[in-house]
Enzyme design. Structure first.
Site, PDB file in Angstrom:
ATOM      1  N   LYS A   1      72.360  53.456  -9.420  1.00  0.00           N
ATOM      2  CA  LYS A   1      73.166  52.820  -8.369  1.00  0.00           C
ATOM      3  C   LYS A   1      74.084  53.869  -7.732  1.00  0.00           C
ATOM      4  O   LYS A   1      74.603  54.738  -8.426  1.00  0.00           O
ATOM      5  CB  LYS A   1      73.983  51.680  -8.990  1.00  0.00           C
ATOM      6  CG  LYS A   1      74.715  50.795  -7.979  1.00  0.00           C
ATOM      7  CD  LYS A   1      75.423  49.632  -8.683  1.00  0.00           C
ATOM      8  CE  LYS A   1      76.164  48.734  -7.707  1.00  0.00           C
ATOM      9  NZ  LYS A   1      76.843  47.612  -8.392  1.00  0.00           N
TER      10      LYS A   1
ATOM     11  N   SER B   1      76.077  43.067  -6.395  1.00  0.00           N
ATOM     12  CA  SER B   1      76.001  44.233  -5.546  1.00  0.00           C
ATOM     13  C   SER B   1      74.891  45.216  -5.914  1.00  0.00           C
ATOM     14  O   SER B   1      74.494  46.029  -5.084  1.00  0.00           O
ATOM     15  CB  SER B   1      77.337  44.959  -5.587  1.00  0.00           C
ATOM     16  OG  SER B   1      77.573  45.483  -6.884  1.00  0.00           O
TER      17      SER B   1
ATOM     18  N   SER C   1      77.325  41.539 -10.770  1.00  0.00           N
ATOM     19  CA  SER C   1      76.593  42.449  -9.897  1.00  0.00           C
ATOM     20  C   SER C   1      75.305  43.040 -10.481  1.00  0.00           C
ATOM     21  O   SER C   1      74.522  43.633  -9.741  1.00  0.00           O
ATOM     22  CB  SER C   1      77.502  43.601  -9.444  1.00  0.00           C
ATOM     23  OG  SER C   1      78.297  43.195  -8.363  1.00  0.00           O
TER      24      SER C   1
END
Lengths: 481, 98, 478
Positions: A73, A148, A172
């Site tokens: 990420k 996210s 997330s």
């Protein structure tokens, strides 16, 4: 073998062991898959195939993940590589250090493959808040992948990465995992070092794995977990062998179903799929009972006060002085600050900075922040009570709905915030939770269920999730791209 | 509590965020919704008993660092991301002394 | 109308550690710009603070030394504001639950002991340094100082004159140096002081509107700034001008305080608990063992020097003003048992020598054992006190023992009567008139002869013995 990209890490490691494939073959396969499908999914902000192949030639002699490509990420620092939190304000930022998890991955022989897209600074539940482009759901590209960590979930679901790291502040990792049909785990707060994770809300953030199945989740968690002297909030207790926790049966495990999580307004197909999963586990010998987590309804409110307050402070360092973007031709220091930040942050980041600054500002602290901290304690007590009473895990839906349409909730922040209603309490309490696929809607969208464990009992939720997986094949389905 | 435009402007100044007037009123409107939701719950939950505020999931564990100096980062690493520098200094627009 | 100033001081002290408060960067003074920095003290994204154990325990010891109650849990807060010398956009500090509260410092206020209450002692990190470029539209930032551990020591508004403020600071500095917590060097910035000051009519008990005075960079500067500010406020009061709550800067060149204009927005620091640091539990037993391991503090030491060593109060006061001096003095007691004699030497010739060289006792080449060796030579009569004055200087210069200097330069006293007789006879032969005077009963004439013998021996003769020998020889002449 031309479908290496579709295999799990554990399957690939077996092939590597037998020397029937080389790490370079895996990287080639995964990269060519990404090349052919990422135009539709848009899960990556960047793939470094040459770098990955270079690393694959210089791997350590052994390691739990030797030769496995991993997507990272974009809020986890990789030394010398772009790390931007999908924000314009960090465009061009190359950290001069690795996050601890990246160090650990590298020492276990994993290969960093690329940067996964995300909501800017992890602010969002749909991946639409990326400053670059939204990632789309591999199962239906008119829909969001969740967020996210939407990029991380989407690239694993689309077989563009064998596994991925995400971060989870209020759901997330788990919510996009559920919406993309993969396995996502948020470890206990303090289980995995946050050093090098660009902070959203420091008391809630945790890095965790997004994988194709539970075995891979156990494998990746084992590789990244552990105390880190660079993170005062990491906890110094031994890391168990999570793979050995996967016994395949749930006989005698005590599973609680919190009544507060089965509410009006929940999607009927989600409700049905989760209840069916409960029935299956019961059938396999789990002792299922209804429990109560009475302060659940306050979680979203508490979360959006505490998380935005911490975020408003954590994001103060993005001011155009030491790193990142600075506005053009500032007139003076105030102008530099205000324009650098005004131009560099997206709408959701601005909204959260304002909200977080507001709840901390003079005259509002007690009414909002302090009260939220107290309710947070009550929410944690709820979990403490049921686990003390002997529960092994709590089972809930991960998200109240399957993936929604792109743009559907972007104009109404509150409705977006409410999509985290089932995942947020876990972060507030600090306990671990995993989301595993538990069905599909009639229209073919994945549904996930969440198993929540007591502090540092990742082994138990992995065991229950794995046992469920042994009797189902949801996780084996792949989107048609 | 309803949040007004001037409060948003005050907070935006505290946070050093330049907002357009449109952004100010949009955010004021949206925060009204969010804070309205928070307030509604606040009203329902009366914390009469003394609950200690929770800032961390874990209790104290004293993770100290021994007082040993380690080599600092090489200047190149430290300054390589700087938007503006002069020699080994970070450079910023002049501070108007208040 | 008589006015009385009410002053509270906020003192920031840099704690003496090898590494910074939350990272491993060195705390050495100087260094090229930004050479003592790393991603942690520069607040790079994703990095985290880890508390320096020594910084915490130095704070605990300081708090104990001023009699503060120590909190069972040490909690840090973030103080949020934007300034280019503050890389994270917040300072890690302490807020409503500081490390310690409720202490005191006793000062001598015109012959009586006055207690200045200490409100709190807490920890925080230092910021970087801004350099304003002359003629340029920019400033430069050096973060070498950023993240250094600081103690903030806040007094209650118990100080009522610039002189008291000066004494309070001096006392605090003395304590901190005894504790070896800080160098307290205002010029290097390791001790900084801000003052909150207001005035009120004598006899009133309320507090007036206060001004905060900053930028005082020496102890004398504090005194001058306060004197100026009191005068300014009194003038305001007398002319009916309103005193406003504001921050004022001391300008040491022009000797005035200047308003920083209250353009700054109301301080809204949005303090909240630092989530990157879990609270640190301070077990009472740990605190207790710190308390027990505190060194003897100046007041106790002074009392002991008076009480059990019999030093006059003045001597005890002088010797305890620097811990190193007191340590030196006490080391001497191991070799020599006359405290007052040691004190005289330290406060006399040795102190004069150090002053002339502008050196501290730690730099002195002559150690306590050597000094005591010299004192024993005096006692044995081998050298005179006057000779010792020269020898001690040479010892200070060279670091050699007294005995070495005495023997290498043949400085030892001639105490051998037969040797002296020769010189006495010479003197008698050469000064017939004086001898006659002596014979006539003018006793003072003998002193002249003694002087002559001393001259002949280049001062090496033992004067008492010369006296004796001369008398003997003169008697023989009668």
């Amino acid at each position: 073998m031309d479908n290496l990209y579709s295999l799990t890490a554990n399957e690939l490691l077996a092939l590597l062991d037998k020397r029937s494939v080389k790490p370079e073959d895996i990287i080639e396969s995964v990269c060519s898959r990404a090349q052919s499908v990422d135009g539709k999914v848009k899960g990556y902000l960047g793939i470094d195939k040459e770098g990955a192949l270079g690393h694959a030639k210089a791997l350590p002699a052994s390691g739990k993940l030797r030769g496995i490509p991993v997507a990272i990420k974009d809020n986890i620092c990789v030394e010398g590589e772009l790390t931007t939190c999908a924000s314009k304000i960090l465009s061009g930022f190359r950290p001069p250090y690795n996050a601890t998890v990246v160090e650990k991955l590298k020492s276990e022989g994993a290969v960093v493959l690329g940067r996964a897209n995300m909501d800017e600074f992890a602010f969002g539940s749909s991946c639409e808040n990326s400053a670059y482009f939204p990632t789309l759901n591999p199962w239906d590209t008119s829909r969001i992948p969740g967020g996210s960590s939407g990029g991380s979930a989407a690239v694993v679901a689309a077989d563009e990465a064998v596994m991925a790291l995400g971060s989870d502040t209020g759901g997330s990792i788990r919510q996009p995992a559920a919406l993309c049909g993969v396995v996502g785990m948020k470890p206990t707060y303090g289980r995995v070092s946050r050093y090098g994770l660009i902070a959203f809300a420091s008391s809630l953030d945790q890095i965790g794995p997004l994988t194709k199945d539970v075995c891979d989740s156990a494998l990746l968690l084992g590789a990244i977990a552990g105390y880190d002297e660079n993170d005062s909030t990491s906890v110094n207790i031994p890391v168990p062998d999570y793979l050995s926790c996967l016994t395949g049966d749930v006989k005698g495990m005590k599973i609680g179903i919190p009544k507060e999580y089965f509410v009006d307004g929940m999607d009927k197909e989600v409700d049905a799929a989760v209840k069916e999963a409960v029935a299956l586990l019961k059938g396999k010998g789990a002792q299922v009972s209804e429990v109560s987590l009475p302060h659940t309804e306050y979680a979203v409110a508490v979360y959006y006060i505490l998380a935005t307050a911490e975020a408003s402070s954590n994001l103060a360092r993005f001011d155009g002085v030491q790193f990142g973007r600075r506005c053009e031709d500032p007139q003076n220091i105030l102008d530099m600050y205000e324009r650098t930040r005004g131009e560099g942050f997206g709408a959701e980041a601005k909204r959260r900075i304002i909200l977080g600054t507001y709840v901390l500002s003079s005259g509002y602290y007690d009414a909002y922040y302090l009260k939220a901290q107290k309710v947070r304690a009550l929410i944690k007590d709820d979990f403490d009570k049921v686990f003390k009473a002997g529960l092994d895990c709590i089972l809930t839906p991960t998200s109240p709905t399957p993936a929604f349409k792109v743009g559907e909730r972007s104009s109404d922040p509150l409705s977006m915030y409410l999509s985290d209603i089932f995942t947020i309490s876990v972060n507030l309490a600090g306990v671990p939770a995993i989301s595993v696929p538990c069905g599909f809607t009639k229209s073919g969208l994945p549904i996930g269920m969440q198993l929540i464990g007591d502090f540092f009992q990742e082994g138990k939720i992995l065991r229950a999730a794995h046992a469920y997986e042994c009797h189902t094949d949801w996780h084996k389905r792949s989107p048609k791209l | 509590m309803s949040i007004k435009d001037d409060k948003v402007k005050y907070v935006a100044r505290l946070a050093r965020l330049k907002l357009t007037d449109r952004e100010v009123s949009l955010i004021a409107h949206q925060l009204d919704g969010i804070l309205g939701y928070v307030d509604k719950l606040n009203e329902r939950l009366d914390i009469s008993k003394d609950v200690p505020p929770m800032s961390h999931p874990h209790a104290a564990s004293n993770p100290f660092r021994e007082d040993k100096a380690r080599p600092s980062a090489p200047g190149e690493a430290v300054l390589s991301n700087a938007p503006q520098k002069k020699g080994n200094f970070f450079k910023v627009p002049r501070i108007i002394e208040e | 109308m008589d006015y009385e100033p009410v002053i509270g001081l906020e003192v920031h002290v840099q704690v003496k550690t090898a590494s910074k408060m939350f990272c491993g960067c060195t705390t050495e003074f100087g260094g090229s710009p930004n050479s003592h920095t790393c991603p942690v003290c520069l607040g790079f994204p994703g990095v985290l603070p880890v508390l320096n154990k020594k910084a915490l325990f130095s704070a605990v010891r300081t708090a104990l030394a001023v009699g503060c109650k120590i909190s069972a849990e040490v909690k840090f807060h973030r103080k949020n504001y934007f300034y280019p010398d503050l890389p994270k956009g917040y300072q890690i500090s302490q807020y409503d639950e500081p490390l310690s509260e409720d202490g005191k410092v006793d000062i001598d206020a015109g012959g009586r002991v006055k207690t200045i209450r200490v409100k709190r002692v807490h920890m925080e990190e230092d910021a970087g340094k801004l350099i304003h470029e002359e003629g340029e539209n920019s400033s430069l930032v050096d973060f070498n100082r950023c993240g250094m551990p600081l103690l903030e020591i806040v007094s209650e508004p118990d100080i009522n004159s610039p002189e008291e403020a000066y004494r309070y600071l001096t006392k605090l500095k003395l304590l901190l140096k005894y504790l070896d917590v800080s160098d307290c060097d205002m010029e290097k910035g390791s001790l900084r002081c801000d003052a909150n000051i207001s005035i009120r009519k004598k006899g009133d008990t309320g507090l007036g509107t206060k001004a905060e005075v900053k930028n005082m960079n020496s102890f004398k500067g504090v005194k001058s700034a306060l004197e100026y500010e009191i005068e300014r406020q009194v003038k305001c009061a007398e002319t009916g001008e309103r005193i406003v709550m504001e921050t004022r800067l001391w300008d040491p060149d022009r000797c005035v305080t200047i308003s920083m204009r209250s353009k700054e927005e109301a301080h809204d620091y949005r303090y909240f608990p630092e989530p990157d640091l879990v609270p640190f539990a301070l077990d009472p037993s740990v605190v207790e063992s710190e308390r027990k391991s505190l060194p003897e503090l100046p007041e106790a030491k002074k009392a002991r020097f008076i009480g059990s060593l019999g030093l006059p109060e003045y001597d005890a006061e002088v010797l305890t003003q620097e811990k190193a001096n007191a340590d030196y003095f006490e080391a001497c007691l191991k070799y020599y048992d006359k405290p007052k004699v040691i004190a005289n030497w330290l406060m006399g010739d040795i102190s004069a020598y150090m002053n002339s060289k502008n050196m501290a006792i730690e730099e002195l080449k002559m150690g306590p054992a050597a000094l005591c060796g010299l004192l024993k030579e005096i006692d044995s009569g081998k050298i005179s006190g006057k000779m010792a004055k020269d020898i001690v200087l040479r010892m200070c210069e060279t670091g050699k023992d007294a005995s070495a200097i005495i023997s290498e330069s043949g400085l030892s006293q001639i105490s051998d009567a037969s040797q002296l007789e020769k010189f006495a006879d010479e003197a008698i032969a050469e000064n017939v008139k004086t001898v006659e005077d002596f014979m006539k009963g003018k006793d003072s004439a003998l002193m002249f002869l003694v002087g002559q013998v001393m001259k002949k021996t280049k001062g090496k003769a033992n004067p008492a013995m010369v006296n004796e020998v001369l008398r003997k020889r003169l008697a023989a002449k009668k």
